[in-house]
Design an enzyme around this catalytic site. Structure first.
Site, short mmCIF file in Angstrom:
data_model
loop_
_atom_site.label_atom_id
_atom_site.label_comp_id
_atom_site.label_asym_id
_atom_site.label_seq_id
_atom_site.Cartn_x
_atom_site.Cartn_y
_atom_site.Cartn_z
N SER A 199 5.11 -6.57 -1.90
CA SER A 199 4.83 -6.71 -0.47
C SER A 199 5.48 -7.98 0.07
O SER A 199 5.45 -9.02 -0.58
CB SER A 199 3.32 -6.77 -0.27
N HIS A 208 4.72 -9.74 2.94
CA HIS A 208 3.91 -10.77 3.63
C HIS A 208 3.09 -11.60 2.66
O HIS A 208 2.41 -12.54 3.08
CB HIS A 208 3.05 -10.14 4.73
N THR A 232 0.83 -1.20 0.00
CA THR A 232 0.00 0.00 0.00
C THR A 232 0.86 1.25 0.00
O THR A 232 0.64 2.18 -0.78
CB THR A 232 -0.94 -0.02 1.23
N CYS A 259 -8.50 -6.70 1.85
CA CYS A 259 -8.55 -5.26 2.10
C CYS A 259 -9.94 -4.67 1.83
O CYS A 259 -10.18 -3.51 2.16
CB CYS A 259 -7.49 -4.54 1.29
#
Lengths: 390, 390
Positions: free
Chosen positions: B204, B206, B73, B332
């Protein structure tokens, strides 16, 4: 950090001894995405909720007023960048001694049409009400004054500054967002954001023994941010949450605030010892201390001094070779020579003295022996360095 | 996650087994602030430099083209928010199937005077060149199209889309920033940002077995960001770096990319098994798969299906009680009903089917047994649920 003397806590505190394994456990135990609606996600989400509640209790706020972020810089940025959502640009007041994460943002604000005033501190390092009053304008929308300066240690008279801003606001009719960077206040002075009439405050985990990569933002009321993203953290700070970091931060905050009074006493004792010893070293001048005026308040955890004409940077490197770790000023400006010294010079220190400045910052596990050993080696190294400068 | 079947890797992958203790070690070993100029700081800084070099080798970029962030993000936000630095607002094209961190930003962009076009995919989930061409305008400054969609798994034809944009740019004379959210591409398809003519890409940690709170941004050339802050990460992403997270991300990336081909093969086998079994379950329709056209490319790690008229959310919760973890769509958006289904509906799925949609996403440690058990329990639970719906 064995066999070393770490006196750079204001840059980054050593992580609390219990936290690495605590974080490892949390990483193993809470693996779901907190936004997922299944049990793995919910269990992770509950850890964040519980952490938020605990932080709220510790800081005297409502849980929904706290937003976990990736650090102090992001906390500051979320607030400042929300100004871009305003239809009409306005006037902004920023103290001249703000951390780079706020100060450097002012260039962007200027470039994009905001009117910026910088407020300088007096020669003791304090922002004065008398200097603030003439700066307030009918279109002032934002004021940022940090709670405790990271280089001088000056604890700003926030209450009186806030009162002036709120009085002006009442007469003027336009609301002003008051922000404070409280990164060096948390765990160092009594600080409860909910008790101050401020709109936002920033905090960082790694300055109080938590891990790097986690911060907190206090928001009195929700603000319109640039990016609501996936809606995490009340749509104020989107992105999958760093659960383990948040849990560790909460634990560190609890530890730090529960021991606040003792930690302050310990630091005050060390500071007094340090200053007494520094004053005996030839070529060291201690900056920002209340020689005569007891009402001047400085952080007990930060001592600023100058070893001019020895460059502070040279001394920091020489001491580093002896496994003694101090800094020249803010770590965040220390690699950029142009930006070094900004805060001290704004606080009335000469360029020469600023170039020779060092910051010694302590923490809960700093010992009397650390201070004595540091001063002895400082004395020795300064004598050596001065020979080269003759 | 013992005794459970975790099929929500696209929301968050389980952390690699070696990483919790690796992170604990890193937290203990590298405690300095990487911006500090003493040895403690430098040692920490070197870990970041080494991580960056390793990631650059893995991604086929130059080290200075990679910026560590707090997650996908933030990587997306850094790029989009840089648009606010532009003197004149322009026209922006965003795919209608972007992740919320980009899609939800478009409201802010609109509110602040940008002209936005959304480009919808075809009924197979792919953005088509023919739909892109008429959207390009003389004042188009930015295009964002994700590499692999997180809900449909569609691998976008980036090369041909980029070529259309660059051809238009050459004729038009105004440069266009091409951004791609590659969060679901890393470790799932061969993806080297340096080999594509893009300006930026987000990643990202994770999603590939690293820890939450770390991401990466590929930038072909430096951009003017809103906040240079303390100058960390080439003044693109200020704030003290999450060293342990960065080191863990690098390790996870190495593991993931070294085994890329095997992981893809494994996932493709599981996907084929899963689809075969799903098709046999009464009331399940598999979405977004190439029934006839082999040129259509989907991620091997994501399967989208609908169990309409059973609400996807109900099924996810029922399966969660059985310790089976899948999702309705993007984690999300999963807590926000209004925003649920946006991507699927934009991809031509009916509102009814979207409301019944589920996403099953696998990873390197998902087993054949997991898939078989999941399908058996899904069959059983669906039968039960349908009784209630009669």
């Amino acid at each position: 950090m064995k066999n070393s003397i770490y006196l750079d806590w204001a840059a980054s505190a050593p992580i609390n001894a219990d936290l690495p394994s605590f974080i490892a456990d949390a990483l193993l135990t809470f693996q779901g995405n907190p936004s997922s609606i299944h049990i793995e996600g919910k269990t992770a989400g509950i850890q964040i909720d519980n952490s938020r509640k605990m932080c709220a209790t510790l800081l005297g706020t409502k849980p929904e007023q706290l937003v976990f972020t990736s650090g102090g810089t992001e906390s500051n940025n979320i607030v400042i960048s929300s100004l871009f959502r305003k239809k009409s640009k306005g006037h902004i007041i920023i103290s001249a001694i703000e951390h780079p994460s706020i100060y450097e943002y002012s260039t962007t604000l200027k470039d994009t049409g905001f009117d910026i005033s910088y407020i300088k501190p007096d020669l003791n390092g304090f922002i004065n009400s008398n200097d603030l009053i003439p700066l307030l304008k009918p279109n002032t929308v934002f004021v940022s004054i940090m709670t405790v300066n990271n280089e001088t240690g000056a604890i700003q008279p926030l209450k009186s500054l806030i009162s002036i801003i709120r009085n002006f606001q009442q007469t003027n009719g336009r609301s002003i967002h008051i922000h404070t960077d409280a990164v060096q206040a948390l765990g160092k002075i009594p600080f409860k954001p909910g008790l101050l009439d401020i709109d936002s405050a920033s905090f960082s985990a790694h300055k109080i023994g938590g891990s790097k990569g986690t911060g907190l933002l206090y928001l009195k009321k929700p603000i319109s941010v640039l990016s609501p993203g996936g809606g995490q953290e009340f749509s104020i700070r989107p992105g999958t949450e760093n659960i383990a970091g948040i849990m560790a931060f909460t634990r560190a905050m609890k530890e730090s605030l529960n021991k606040l009074n003792n930690n302050i006493k310990h630091a005050a004792y060390l500071k007094s010892l340090l200053i007494t010893k520094l004053l005996k070293i030839d070529g060291v001048e201690v900056l920002f201390r209340s020689k005569t005026d007891d009402t001047l308040q400085y952080s007990s955890f930060i001592v600023s001094a100058t070893v001019s004409p020895v460059p502070g940077e040279v001394l920091v490197r020489v001491l580093s070779d002896e496994c003694i770790f101090i800094s020249t000023g803010s770590a965040c400006s220390s690699k950029n020579r142009k930006k070094q010294g900004r805060v001290l010079i704004a606080s009335g220190i000469s360029e020469k003295d600023a170039a020779g400045s060092i910051r010694i910052s302590t923490g809960c596990s700093t010992t009397e022996e650390n201070i004595i050993d540091f001063c002895n080696i400082l004395d020795e190294k300064l004598s050596e360095l001065k020979k080269y400068l003759r």
